[in-house]
Design a protein around this motif. Sequence first.
Motif, mmCIF file in Angstrom:
data_model
loop_
_atom_site.group_PDB
_atom_site.id
_atom_site.type_symbol
_atom_site.label_atom_id
_atom_site.label_comp_id
_atom_site.label_asym_id
_atom_site.label_seq_id
_atom_site.Cartn_x
_atom_site.Cartn_y
_atom_site.Cartn_z
ATOM 1 N N SER A 121 0.828 -1.211 0.000
ATOM 2 C CA SER A 121 0.000 0.000 0.000
ATOM 3 C C SER A 121 0.863 1.262 0.000
ATOM 4 O O SER A 121 0.551 2.236 -0.699
ATOM 5 C CB SER A 121 -0.922 0.008 1.222
ATOM 6 O OG SER A 121 -1.855 -1.047 1.167
ATOM 7 N N ASN A 122 1.940 1.247 0.748
ATOM 8 C CA ASN A 122 2.836 2.408 0.777
ATOM 9 C C ASN A 122 3.479 2.650 -0.585
ATOM 10 O O ASN A 122 3.665 3.801 -0.996
ATOM 11 C CB ASN A 122 3.915 2.213 1.847
ATOM 12 C CG ASN A 122 3.373 2.378 3.256
ATOM 13 O OD1 ASN A 122 2.365 3.070 3.457
ATOM 14 N ND2 ASN A 122 4.012 1.748 4.222
ATOM 15 N N LYS B 280 0.836 4.134 -2.791
ATOM 16 C CA LYS B 280 0.575 5.521 -2.383
ATOM 17 C C LYS B 280 1.556 6.483 -3.052
ATOM 18 O O LYS B 280 1.173 7.558 -3.519
ATOM 19 C CB LYS B 280 0.677 5.628 -0.852
ATOM 20 C CG LYS B 280 0.357 7.015 -0.306
ATOM 21 C CD LYS B 280 0.249 6.990 1.214
ATOM 22 C CE LYS B 280 1.572 6.666 1.854
ATOM 23 N NZ LYS B 280 1.508 6.760 3.346
ATOM 24 N N ASP C 28 -2.503 10.103 1.743
ATOM 25 C CA ASP C 28 -2.708 8.924 2.577
ATOM 26 C C ASP C 28 -4.001 8.240 2.155
ATOM 27 O O ASP C 28 -4.862 8.833 1.498
ATOM 28 C CB ASP C 28 -2.789 9.305 4.057
ATOM 29 C CG ASP C 28 -2.184 8.232 4.955
ATOM 30 O OD1 ASP C 28 -2.036 7.083 4.478
ATOM 31 O OD2 ASP C 28 -1.847 8.532 6.107
ATOM 32 N N PHE C 29 -4.146 6.978 2.536
ATOM 33 C CA PHE C 29 -5.369 6.254 2.245
ATOM 34 C C PHE C 29 -6.422 6.549 3.309
ATOM 35 O O PHE C 29 -6.102 6.840 4.476
ATOM 36 C CB PHE C 29 -5.096 4.746 2.179
ATOM 37 C CG PHE C 29 -4.377 4.317 0.933
ATOM 38 C CD1 PHE C 29 -5.017 4.339 -0.299
ATOM 39 C CD2 PHE C 29 -3.054 3.889 0.983
ATOM 40 C CE1 PHE C 29 -4.359 3.950 -1.449
ATOM 41 C CE2 PHE C 29 -2.391 3.488 -0.162
ATOM 42 C CZ PHE C 29 -3.042 3.522 -1.388
ATOM 43 N N HIS D 274 -9.861 7.205 -1.354
ATOM 44 C CA HIS D 274 -8.849 6.249 -1.788
ATOM 45 C C HIS D 274 -8.652 5.246 -0.648
ATOM 46 O O HIS D 274 -8.264 5.650 0.466
ATOM 47 C CB HIS D 274 -7.512 6.939 -2.105
ATOM 48 C CG HIS D 274 -7.541 7.728 -3.376
ATOM 49 N ND1 HIS D 274 -7.909 9.058 -3.407
ATOM 50 C CD2 HIS D 274 -7.257 7.371 -4.657
ATOM 51 C CE1 HIS D 274 -7.844 9.499 -4.654
ATOM 52 N NE2 HIS D 274 -7.451 8.499 -5.427
ATOM 53 N N THR E 236 -7.434 1.051 0.525
ATOM 54 C CA THR E 236 -6.548 -0.055 0.164
ATOM 55 C C THR E 236 -6.824 -1.241 1.072
ATOM 56 O O THR E 236 -7.361 -1.084 2.182
ATOM 57 C CB THR E 236 -5.067 0.368 0.288
ATOM 58 O OG1 THR E 236 -4.230 -0.695 -0.150
ATOM 59 C CG2 THR E 236 -4.715 0.712 1.716
ATOM 60 N N ALA F 216 -5.595 -1.039 -4.431
ATOM 61 C CA ALA F 216 -6.074 0.277 -4.006
ATOM 62 C C ALA F 216 -7.279 0.616 -4.866
ATOM 63 O O ALA F 216 -7.338 0.227 -6.040
ATOM 64 C CB ALA F 216 -4.981 1.329 -4.152
#
Length: 605
Positions: A233-234, A237, A244-245, A257, A259, A308
């Motif tokens: 996820s990072n 991103k 950020d999510f 957004h 994830t 995502a």
Amino acid sequence: MDENLEKELESEFGDFGIDIEGNLAVLEKLCELCKTYKLESADIVARWMSFAVNKNAGQDISVTALEEFESKKLLISKTPSAKKSLYQSNVYNISTINKLEPKQYDDDDDNVIESYVTTPKSKPSSTKRLRNAPDGYLPNKKIASFISTPVNFSPSSLSPGISTPSAKFESRVGKAEVLCTYGASENMEWKGVGKDVTINNYPEYNVCSNYKHMFQKIQIKADILNDIIITLSNQMKQNLMIDDFDSLEIKTEDVLHVTGRVCCDSVGRLNSKSIVLEGSREFSTGKRMPIDLSEAKNYSLFPGQIVAMRGKNISGSKFLPSTIYTGCRLPFYSAINKVDTINENSFTIYVACGPFSTCDETTLSYNPLEDLLSVVLKEAPDILLMLGPFVDVKQPLIERGDIDQTFEELFQYCYHQVLATVKNIRTKVLFVPSQRDAFHTFVYPQPPFEVVTDGEKIQMMSDPCTLMINDVCFGITSTDILFHLGGEEVSSYAVRSDRLGRLVDHLLQQQCYYPLHPSSEDVNLDYEKFESYAFMPVTPDILVLPSDLRYFIKDLEGCLCINPGRLVKGQTGGTFLKLLVKPRKPQNLNKSSAVTDSVAQIVRI
């Protein structure tokens, strides 16, 4: 529906470029036809293709088309009179069964065996592969022959002809036929050309020795699964350039957004109506949210996939994505290490995936292995990559234990055959184990074989493994992840999509050799070792993925992805790979240095 039959139908139609994945109505009708007319998946595909060619409707498969196919193809070919003549004389009742003479029982056995394992004379080409008798079925007169006659195999002898050849394997057609090519392979001389070929494990990314397993704690497993979501996820991103999510639990009409991991809302196969997204602890406190795919135009999802999504959660009870991001790739070795110069010496590598013995009910024959080694002895490639199984648990005699040798002795026979072949030539050999090797540890990631070698001619590798051959990065796994993914994936595309390429791309975008979760029942994951050894350190220059699916060689955005097929298919021969790697100084860091000029062929054994 029968899930196994469903997977077989999707695979068989997929080999002909017909995508029926997730089309429940069509799959249900096909399963019904198979059961009604007692057809295997390969048989119904062969008959459909015959019907579709005449109707010019190869890609147009629907319930209506299948009903027309049934009335015009299946009903006509069904002959009740023939069926009656085959079985009428063998129908007995309580008053007549005891009057049968012993010879009549033998005749009945022959008829039953014939009905299972012989091809009907009227349609010699309709069966795609051998259909064995049902598990556990064994006529009485055959039992006596198994007990009285030992299997004709002796691993203590290294002389040719140690086993009775399989008649089907020996009579195969198309020997040495080139079935698939990549690059300028015409009039190729495959004699080994390498100079000072070096083989090394990618540092700290391969299992190097056996380890204790079956001691997993639930909390540790949960932490690892959460860490996998966070790591990927990072990366997404950064690629998506968002701050950020958002949490899956936020109820709003604004665009979000989110994830998480794709999961199924129940026990069973994933479909477009059963998808839920499992968030991480950090972003969504580990909550799960149902996903509505009605507005998603193109997607390909499978259980365990980290994705995502961009969309809305208006009701608070269901997330409605408009766009789905399915991961991101790692850079190539040459890019991540800022390589200015590389070893540009070319080298040849042959890749063969087991089984190396025929699937014969009466004889354990390693003739396919001998034929492969005769090619190696003649052409002397720089490297021979051999992926298991070497002692296949699915081989009928091994599965039943009808052999006089231990599993270790059978492997030692294979090992010494290979060693004797390459002893006096330049070829180096790599052994990679398989989950189907009867004598080895059934755990993934799988440690290398515990065999004492000289370290020069033969090296033992783990499954999966990431190797550096000169300055070319190879990613290798013998576990059939493509087949497992193909049976679980749900997809929808507005235009035709390359199914096999799409399955391979999942591995590259998830940066993992086995991203499916939960795993297939054939694969026993150790999650602690999985976190350390099942992920790719870089995008491989060449990715080797043996599978029961159709063989292929594909350049996927700079990564050369290959399924060499299996050396043996049932009782007849399969395929192996010849690859000439020509590394070049990378001009584009987003493309492998070994793809542009390399040459490959998939050859029938």
